[in-house]
Structures are given as structure tokens and as C-alpha cells.
Design an enzyme around this catalytic site. Structure first.
Site, PDB file in Angstrom:
ATOM      1  N   HIS A 106      -2.904  -4.886  -6.955  1.00  0.00           N
ATOM      2  CA  HIS A 106      -2.421  -5.787  -5.904  1.00  0.00           C
ATOM      3  C   HIS A 106      -2.232  -5.010  -4.605  1.00  0.00           C
ATOM      4  O   HIS A 106      -2.678  -5.432  -3.532  1.00  0.00           O
ATOM      5  CB  HIS A 106      -1.111  -6.436  -6.347  1.00  0.00           C
ATOM      6  CG  HIS A 106      -0.321  -7.047  -5.215  1.00  0.00           C
ATOM      7  ND1 HIS A 106       0.434  -6.279  -4.340  1.00  0.00           N
ATOM      8  CD2 HIS A 106      -0.203  -8.317  -4.789  1.00  0.00           C
ATOM      9  CE1 HIS A 106       0.981  -7.076  -3.440  1.00  0.00           C
ATOM     10  NE2 HIS A 106       0.619  -8.306  -3.686  1.00  0.00           N
ATOM     11  N   ASN A 107      -1.562  -3.875  -4.694  1.00  0.00           N
ATOM     12  CA  ASN A 107      -1.319  -3.079  -3.484  1.00  0.00           C
ATOM     13  C   ASN A 107      -2.626  -2.560  -2.888  1.00  0.00           C
ATOM     14  O   ASN A 107      -2.778  -2.499  -1.670  1.00  0.00           O
ATOM     15  CB  ASN A 107      -0.378  -1.914  -3.797  1.00  0.00           C
ATOM     16  CG  ASN A 107       1.063  -2.355  -3.934  1.00  0.00           C
ATOM     17  OD1 ASN A 107       1.331  -3.471  -4.379  1.00  0.00           O
ATOM     18  ND2 ASN A 107       1.994  -1.499  -3.583  1.00  0.00           N
ATOM     19  N   GLU A 166      -4.204  -5.250  -1.033  1.00  0.00           N
ATOM     20  CA  GLU A 166      -3.431  -5.406   0.206  1.00  0.00           C
ATOM     21  C   GLU A 166      -3.928  -4.412   1.276  1.00  0.00           C
ATOM     22  O   GLU A 166      -4.099  -4.777   2.440  1.00  0.00           O
ATOM     23  CB  GLU A 166      -1.956  -5.176  -0.140  1.00  0.00           C
ATOM     24  CG  GLU A 166      -0.977  -5.196   0.993  1.00  0.00           C
ATOM     25  CD  GLU A 166       0.430  -4.834   0.468  1.00  0.00           C
ATOM     26  OE1 GLU A 166       0.867  -5.396  -0.554  1.00  0.00           O
ATOM     27  OE2 GLU A 166       1.078  -3.976   1.084  1.00  0.00           O
ATOM     28  N   SER A 177       6.681  -7.524  -6.367  1.00  0.00           N
ATOM     29  CA  SER A 177       6.094  -7.480  -5.031  1.00  0.00           C
ATOM     30  C   SER A 177       6.815  -8.418  -4.072  1.00  0.00           C
ATOM     31  O   SER A 177       7.347  -9.434  -4.479  1.00  0.00           O
ATOM     32  CB  SER A 177       4.622  -7.881  -5.102  1.00  0.00           C
ATOM     33  OG  SER A 177       4.084  -7.921  -3.811  1.00  0.00           O
ATOM     34  N   LYS A 203       0.093  -4.548 -10.584  1.00  0.00           N
ATOM     35  CA  LYS A 203       0.820  -4.389  -9.317  1.00  0.00           C
ATOM     36  C   LYS A 203       0.127  -3.334  -8.446  1.00  0.00           C
ATOM     37  O   LYS A 203       0.013  -3.487  -7.222  1.00  0.00           O
ATOM     38  CB  LYS A 203       2.273  -3.991  -9.588  1.00  0.00           C
ATOM     39  CG  LYS A 203       3.080  -3.563  -8.351  1.00  0.00           C
ATOM     40  CD  LYS A 203       3.202  -4.694  -7.345  1.00  0.00           C
ATOM     41  CE  LYS A 203       4.168  -4.502  -6.203  1.00  0.00           C
ATOM     42  NZ  LYS A 203       4.412  -3.227  -5.612  1.00  0.00           N
TER      43      LYS A 203
END
Ligand code: NDP
Length: 479
Positions: free
Chosen positions: A185-186, A189, A128, A182
Site C-alpha cells: 500500500h505504501n 502511495e 493506514s 500495508k
């Protein structure tokens, strides 16, 4: 064989990662790209890196010391499979293939299984931080075997971002665990960005302040508990003036948000796992809604509230919005960590949630001070069932909840969409409720489908004979 690490795929991410690797003590980097001109271009542009170029996969393998370790940074999907097929032919058992692209975790699980049958290690690693992060220090979320981590750990630690003295990388878990984390995480976000956008919209429409004035508010917020990269860049974007029109840039950008799919993956996966990630889902749907101009054009004629939105006390309203943003943000992160916890249970990964929050403190888009509080919460109670119930966050809700409710009410009355603010509040009220109307839903399900129900006062499974005399009988548990 002189290189200890190789990079396959030299577009923006791969070439920056290769340069980052080469800049660290002890690394010699072999490079390969399907189209050789790109390899030559990177070689010419960065003589200081001491790259070892390869024109074929055979040359690439020959240039790597054992165990050979290569990071693939190519177009996710078929490109990744094509490169893996080639590397498997020239690598040997014990070697390590790392996919640093944005793969969907089920693909990583599939690839890991296939590659493992050859004796070669396959590691799916979420990376990232975009191109800048790749060059200066990303947050790295590697999965894969413990054996591969022995070789890979020191290399990845050497290139990761540093937050409070610690490299932003940890061995997340086996096979697809890294890409799973990941992905979430996105998703987080997406939620964080949508919440900030709703805060901006409410302040702008409630107070009539200009984007430049609101930029100052965000800059101020960035000095407090909301301190984060996303709040910081929001102020920068709001401050920007369009050169050709002299207007605030935000006013000339088309209001249709794009997406590359990781938010949708997070929501799809959460639906399969049965985890309510309403903040992430609403943020993803908000982008979808924005991107249907043909629907928005016809819906524009629908009625809105009769009264104008007037905020009596601007300073108090802005502080309410700040608190609503903070509370909603805690919910979004709590939901995201809930998804990771559920994913770990489903796929048999041993994921240290506190370690995940720590590796997000640097290099990535959601980096923030706030993540230290999450790490503290898991350090205190590693198996915390609901992150937002940790004492620090419970205290924040005590401070914020009245303001949060006022903001959601104001938004509803003013006809200002606040899907992430209001769904977060509904989740908050749902999860803390003593009784939910789910009892009625069970009654309905039993009525039309004999799906049965359980009782609060005795064990067993029951069914009311709705089409008969409506007496209750003990039944088989059919859910
Ligand atoms: P691209 O996704 O644009 O991919 C281009 C690269 O893939 C080129 O090196 C290209 O080689 C190679 N490639 C494509 N198909 C094949 C194939 N069949 N066989 C061999 N090589 C192939 O590059 P990016 O640098 O933007 O991204 C790389 C990866 O990193 C992607 O998975 C992306 O999702 C991920 N990522 C990107 C971020 C970003 O900010 N851009 C952030 C985080 C992750 P050729 O030159 O021969 O065409």
C-alpha cells in the site's frame, strides 16, 4: 477485568486509536505507556473516554477480560520487541497481541512464530491513515490466526473507516500478510504521489501556469476518473500561499523528498520475488535523486535540449497529461497487486485481492473511486494474472495510450524528468510485446557463461559451442 481491549503506547497514533476504540459502542479501553506521565496526560485530556489506566504490565493484564486483547502502537523495531516480551510474561494462552505499528513483514513472521510457541496469538496489523485516520477511522490490514480474528474482527470493524457502507478492514491472511499488504500500500502511495508530481511539473513547465491555476486543474480532475484523496490534497497544497514571502508555498519548499523506508521495503521485496514494480521503484529512486543536493549541484552544468519547451495547444496538452497520469496509475496499481499476488504465493497466504482493494477505499492515503474498478476486475476474474488487462482498464488504455506516448515524448524532448510516466509506458509495452529482446540476452548468457537456452520450435535445453565449432548441443538445464 473490565476492559475488552487495551492499547500499549500512547504517542499520537496510540492515543488516537485508543480514543477511537473508546468512542465505539461496547468497547472499554485499558491504556498503558512505558512512561506513566503520558498515560496520565491522556487520561486527564479525555475523561469522556472512560479509559482504564495501568501503571504496570501486570495491572494492564489484570484490567483486560479474556481473551485479553491488546494493540501495540509503539516505535517500530526494538520498541515492539520489548513490549511483546513484557506482554508475553503477563498474558495467557488464547490471548491476543496485535502489533499496529509499521513493522517490516519478515519481523512479523518471526514474532508470530515466537509468540505462537507460548500459545498466545500474535497479529501484525497494518494501520493506514496517519493520526487523523487512527482517530476517526483508519484502513486496517490485519494478519494473524483465524482464532484471533474471531475476537479481533468485531473490534477492528468497529473502529475502521467506512467506505460505501463497508468497514475498511478484512482478515488479510496469516502471520505477516497484513504488514506485507500495508507495505505494498505504501509503495503504491509513493508511485501515485510521484505520478501526480510529474503531471504538475509537465503542466507547469509546458504552459507556464501558476501553482494556483494548476490547483484548479487538479480540482477539476478530482471530479472525474482520477478522483482520489491524493489529487484532492494536491490541489490544496498548490493553492497554498506562503505567509512570509507571499509566494506559492510549493515554490519555497526545499525540493528534497524524504522517506521513512516503506517504499524501499516494497522495492527490495519485489526484487526478491522477481516482480517488476517499476512505478514504485522509480518513485522511490526519484526521492533519492532529489535528496542528493551535492550531486545535483555539479550535474546542473550538464547540457539539456537546445530548444525551448513550447506547447502549441495548452488544453490538448493538459488533457494528454491527464490521460498519461491515469494510464500510468493503472500500471502502478497493477504492479502493486502483482507483488501482493506473488507474496501470497511465496509465503502461503490466501489473499483476496478484491477485498484488499475494497479496504483501501476509505481511511488510507490512496483512497479513491478507482479502487472499485479493481474490486470489479477481481470479482469477475479472481485469478486475473495481470490486473491492467481487465476489460475496464484495457478500455482506458485504448483511450489513453496515444496521449501517454505524446506526453513521454514531449517530456524527453523538453528535458523534463518523467521517470514514473516513462517507466510505466515501457512496462506496458514490455508486457504486451509479442517478442522481447530477452532472446538476445539468453544468447549472450549462453555465450559467456554456458547458461543454455530454450528454443521456440522444440522442447529441451540447448547450448551453442561458442568457443568451438559453434554447433548446437542438447544440454543440462542450468538457467
Ligand atoms: P512513535 O513511533 O513516535 O513511538 C513512540 C511510542 O513508543 C511511545 O509511546 C514510547 O513510549 C513507545 N516506545 C518506544 N520504545 C519503547 C520501548 N522500548 N518500550 C516501550 N515503549 C516504547 O509513535 P507514533 O504514535 O508516531 O507511531 C506508533 C506506531 O505507529 C509506529 O510503529 C509507527 O510506525 C506507526 N504508524 C505511524 C503513523 C503516523 O502517521 N505517525 C501512521 C501509521 C503507522 P514512551 O512514551 O515511554 O517513550
Amino acid at each position: 477485568a473490565v476492559a475488552n481491549i487495551g492499547v500499549v503506547g500512547l504517542a499520537v497514533m496510540g492515543s488516537n486509536l485508543a480514543r477511537n476504540l473508546a468512542s465505539r459502542e461496547g468497547n472499554t479501553v485499558a491504556i498503558f505507556n512505558r512512561t506513566y506521565e503520558k498515560t496520565q496526560g491522556v487520561l486527564d485530556a479525555h475523561p469522556e473516554a472512560g479509559f482504564i489506566p495501568a501503571a504496570t504490565y501486570e495491572e494492564f493484564a489484570a484490567s483486560l477480560s479474556k481473551p485479553r486483547t491488546a494493540i501495540i502502537m509503539v516505535k517500530a523495531g526494538a520498541g515492539t520487541d520489548a513490549v511483546i516480551d513484557e506482554l508475553v510474561k503477563v498474558f495467557e494462552p488464547g490471548d491476543i497481541i496485535v502489533d499496529g505499528g509499521n513493522a517490516f513483514f519478515p519481523d512479523t513472521i518471526r514474532r508470530e512464530k515466537a509468540v505462537r510457541s507460548t500459545g498466545i496469538n500474535f497479529v501484525g496489523a497494518g494501520i493506514s491513515g496517519g493520526e487523523e485516520g487512527a482517530l476517526t477511522g483508519p484502513s486496517i490490514m490485519p494478519g494473524g490466526s483465524d482464532e484471533s480474528w474471531v475476537t479481533l474482527g468485531p473490534i477492528l470493524r468497529s473502529i475502521a473507516a467506512i467506505a460505501e457502507g463497508e468497514p475498511c478492514v478484512t482478515h488479510v491472511g496469516h502471520d505477516g500478510a497484513g504488514h506485507f499488504v500495508k507495505m505494498v500500500h505504501n509503495g503504491i502511495e509513493y508511485a501515485d504521489m510521484q505520478l501526480i508530481a510529474e503531471a504538475y511539473d509537465l503542466i507547469r513547465r509546458g504552459t507556464g501556469k501558476s501553482p494556483a491555476e494548476i490547483a484548479e486543474i487538479f480540482a477539476e480532475w478530482n471530479r472525474g476518473e482520477l478522483e482520489s484523496y491524493l489529487i484532492e490534497i494536491t490541489a490544496e497544497v498548490l493553492r497554498q500561499v506562503d505567509a512570509s514571502t507571499g509566494k506559492p508555498l510549493v515554490d519555497v519548499i526545499l525540493d528534497q523528498a524524504g522517506a521513512k523506508g516503506t517504499g524501499a521495503w516494497t522495492v527490495q521485496t519485489a526484487l526478491s520475488l522477481g516482480v517488476p514494480v517499476s512505478g514504485i521503484a522509480e518513485a522511490t529512486f526519484a526521492r533519492s535523486l532529489s535528496s542528493h543536493p551535492e550531486q545535483r549541484a555539479v550535474a546542473g552544468s550538464l547540457p539539456g535540449p537546445a530548444e525551448e519547451f513550447v506547447v502549441a495547444d495548452e488544453a490538448a496538452f493538459i488533457e494528454d497529461v491527464r490521460l498519461a497520469l491515469y494510464a500510468s496509475k493503472i500500471v502502478a496499481y497493477s504492479q502493486g497487486f502483482d507483488e501482493i499476488r506473488a507474496g501470497a504465493a511465496e509465503y502461503g497466504w490466501n489473499i483476496d485481492l478484491g477485498a484488499i482493494s475494497k479496504i483501501w477505499r476509505g481511511g488510507c492515503i490512496i483512497r479513491a473511486q478507482f479502487l472499485n474498478r479493481i474490486a470489479d476486475a477481481y470479482a469477475e476474474t479472481p485469478d486475473l494474472p495481470v490486473l491492467m488487462t481487465a476489460p475496464y482498464f484495457a478500455e482506458a488504455f485504448t483511450r489513453a495510450q496515444a496521449a501517454w506516448r505524446r506526453v513521454v515524448v514531449a517530456a524527453a524532448q523538453a528535458g523534463i524528468p518523467s521517470p514514473a510516466f516513462s517507466s510505466s509506458l515501457s512496462y506496458y509495452d514490455g508486457i504486451r510485446a509479442d517478442r522481447l529482446p530477452a532472446a538476445l540476452v539468453q544468447g549472450q548468457r549462453d555465450f559467456f557463461g554456458a547458461h543454455t537456452y530454450k528454443r521456440i520450435d522444440k522442447p529441451g535445453t540447448f547450448h551453442t559451442q561458442w568457443s568451438g565449432d559453434r554447433t548446437e548441443i542438447e544440454a543440462e538445464d542450468t538457467h
